[in-house]
Scaffold this motif. Structure first.
Motif, mmCIF file in Angstrom:
data_model
loop_
_atom_site.group_PDB
_atom_site.id
_atom_site.type_symbol
_atom_site.label_atom_id
_atom_site.label_comp_id
_atom_site.label_asym_id
_atom_site.label_seq_id
_atom_site.Cartn_x
_atom_site.Cartn_y
_atom_site.Cartn_z
ATOM 1 N N GLY A 98 0.808 -1.219 0.000
ATOM 2 C CA GLY A 98 0.000 0.000 0.000
ATOM 3 C C GLY A 98 0.836 1.262 0.000
ATOM 4 O O GLY A 98 0.514 2.240 0.691
ATOM 5 N N ALA A 99 1.902 1.269 -0.771
ATOM 6 C CA ALA A 99 2.803 2.428 -0.831
ATOM 7 C C ALA A 99 2.146 3.555 -1.615
ATOM 8 O O ALA A 99 2.080 3.511 -2.840
ATOM 9 C CB ALA A 99 4.127 2.022 -1.474
ATOM 10 N N ARG A 100 1.660 4.575 -0.938
ATOM 11 C CA ARG A 100 0.880 5.617 -1.586
ATOM 12 C C ARG A 100 1.709 6.499 -2.518
ATOM 13 O O ARG A 100 1.172 7.127 -3.420
ATOM 14 C CB ARG A 100 0.196 6.506 -0.543
ATOM 15 N N ASP A 101 3.013 6.581 -2.300
ATOM 16 C CA ASP A 101 3.883 7.398 -3.153
ATOM 17 C C ASP A 101 4.741 6.525 -4.046
ATOM 18 O O ASP A 101 5.840 6.914 -4.443
ATOM 19 C CB ASP A 101 4.774 8.298 -2.287
ATOM 20 N N ALA A 102 4.242 5.340 -4.402
ATOM 21 C CA ALA A 102 5.056 4.379 -5.145
ATOM 22 C C ALA A 102 5.334 4.823 -6.572
ATOM 23 O O ALA A 102 6.389 4.523 -7.125
ATOM 24 C CB ALA A 102 4.371 3.015 -5.164
ATOM 25 N N VAL A 103 4.392 5.516 -7.208
ATOM 26 C CA VAL A 103 4.559 5.923 -8.606
ATOM 27 C C VAL A 103 5.198 7.306 -8.643
ATOM 28 O O VAL A 103 4.608 8.283 -8.185
ATOM 29 C CB VAL A 103 3.207 5.929 -9.337
ATOM 30 N N ARG A 104 6.409 7.365 -9.206
ATOM 31 C CA ARG A 104 7.103 8.653 -9.290
ATOM 32 C C ARG A 104 6.824 9.329 -10.622
ATOM 33 O O ARG A 104 6.302 10.436 -10.670
ATOM 34 C CB ARG A 104 8.602 8.460 -9.098
#
Length: 465
Positions: free
Chosen positions: A424-430
């Motif tokens: 659940g990494a909310r900042d996964a997409v850079r």
């Protein structure tokens, strides 16, 4: 068209290729937004090449979207006077859809597509059945609302496979349509005219056709639409909602003596160009038939959970070599990783076991799900298949993951995908590249301000209607 910057070369310290993870990868993109060349094992980026800010994976195709429903998220979470289900949700949707005009449709769709890009989707199949005005009258241009979807996709910069939907009746056996369905109705000839208009429109979008469901289209109308589409493009995608609800299965049995998927299999129509959306309530024989046909199962776990549909028998289907992809459907949640996470978690809850969709002992569940959904989604959209990784000849769709996100930090390769899918990494997409254009930078769409302004105006109009 979005103002996103076109790239010609991208150097990746680490990238997921068709053959597996590789280091020192240089991707070359052509003017049509395709991967025209690929080198691996380079020690440093060539002069002038853009450098990816993290590990690179193929973008996720979103194989099922009703973009207009993005504007009704949160409006159906009040308990009704009777037991709530898909059918009570549908009545709320019918009331909402009567307020949407072409301008608001375009703005809402652009917002949905920008959010998809920010959450790891790089292309979308739009299952589009909102064709006419609020009274059910065709617009002067019968393809008016479809062209608004094309314009929204251009504004966001997402790859689009547009699927105008044939919706011709209110229920099995030719039941008359209700007032809430009048904006959706077409006969095969008018629907094919919309398909042809979309095929002729600029922008390089892929166009296919959708049959709304067995209850909404008669056998004769299905055959006429499929024959007409085949004359235009024999390989065009064909999508259909199927076996989503037990009430639908029961009604199909009463009408035909056959279950919905069983009915389709009997016709011999299914093949690799087909996508069966939901297919939630299927028997083992139907599971085997779908897998053998080469059709894609279009799974939308967040929407299926929201509507209380049930669980697709994914483990049995994958064991038989079945192909699947994921979609955001009603847009209640727009997040590629979350669809995969809920797909696996649903199977775990039902079986009370873990890592059920990994292909073999010791395999990465997250990586296996990701690669399979990329490949199946591309097939459903009629795109060159990424085979689970980047390769020449594919559309230049890719996601740069954020190695600085705390839940991804220190993770590499398949373990990185496990963390992306399950943590659940909310900042996964850079960053996101779609069709060779940089459309998301540092987690934010490059035209976010303009698209959100249009969204706010549209929501204000809808609320005032």
């Amino acid at each position: 068209m979005t103002a996103a910057r076109r790239l010609d070369r991208l150097f990746c310290e680490r990238a997921l290729l068709a053959g597996g993870w590789a280091s020192g990868v240089l991707l070359r993109f052509d003017a049509q937004g395709m991967i025209a060349g690929l080198e691996a094992g380079l020690d440093a980026p060539p002069a002038g090449a853009e450098r990816a800010a993290g590990p690179v994976v193929p973008g996720m195709p979103n194989l099922h979207s009703h973009a207009f429903q993005r504007a009704m998220v949160g409006l159906t979470e009040r308990s009704g006077p009777a037991e709530d289900s898909f059918w009570t949700w549908r009545e709320v949707m019918y009331g909402f859809v009567g307020r949407i005009d072409p301008d608001s449709l375009q703005a809402v769709a652009a917002m949905a597509y920008a959010e998809m890009l920010e959450r790891g989707y790089t292309s979308v199949a739009e299952f589009h059945y909102l064709h006419h005005d609020a009274a059910g009258r065709p617009y002067a241009d019968v393809a008016e609302t479809s062209k608004r979807i094309l314009a929204a996709a251009d504004a966001a910069g997402i790859g689009l496979t547009h699927l105008p939907v044939l919706y011709a009746q209110g229920g099995f056996g030719g039941q008359p349509a209700g007032e809430g369905q009048r904006r959706f109705l077409n006969d095969p000839d008018r629907l094919l005219a919309i398909v042809e208009a979309c095929r002729a429109a600029p922008g390089g979008h892929r166009t296919g056709l959708a049959l709304h469901s067995l209850r909404a289209v008669s056998p004769d109308a299905m055959a006429a639409a499929l024959n007409g589409l085949s004359a235009l493009d024999p390989a065009a995608p064909v999508h259909i909602h199927i076996a989503e609800q037990t009430a639908e299965v029961d009604a199909c049995l009463a009408w035909s003596g056959r279950r919905p998927v069983e009915w389709l299999l009997d016709r011999g129509w299914l093949g690799p160009s087909w996508c069966l959306v939901h297919a939630t309530h299927v028997t083992p024989d139907e599971v085997a038939g779908i897998a053998a046909s080469g059709a894609v199962a279009g799974l939308c776990p967040t929407t299926e959970a929201d509507l209380g549909d049930g669980l697709f028998p994914a483990r049995d289907f994958l064991a038989r070599g079945g192909r699947f992809g994921v979609g955001s459907d009603s847009q209640v949640i727009i997040d590629a990783a979350e669809e995969l996470r809920l797909l696996e978690f649903g199977q775990r809850l039902a079986a009370r076991r873990r890592n059920l969709l990994a292909p073999e002992a010791g395999a990465s569940t997250g990586a296996a799900l990701y690669r399979a959904a990329v490949a199946g989604g591309a097939q459903a959209l009629g795109l060159p298949e990424p085979a689970g990784g980047l390769a020449t000849g594919q559309r230049a769709d890719l996601v740069v993951l954020n190695p600085d996100d705390p839940r991804l930090y220190g993770r590499n390769d398949d373990m990185l995908l496990d963390s992306y899918v399950f943590a659940g990494a909310r900042d996964a997409v850079r960053d996101v590249v779609a069709g060779g254009r940089l459309v998301v930078r540092d987690g934010r769409h490059v035209d976010a301000d303009a698209i959100r302004k249009g969204w706010r105006h549209a929501v204000d109009r809808l609320n005032a209607a």
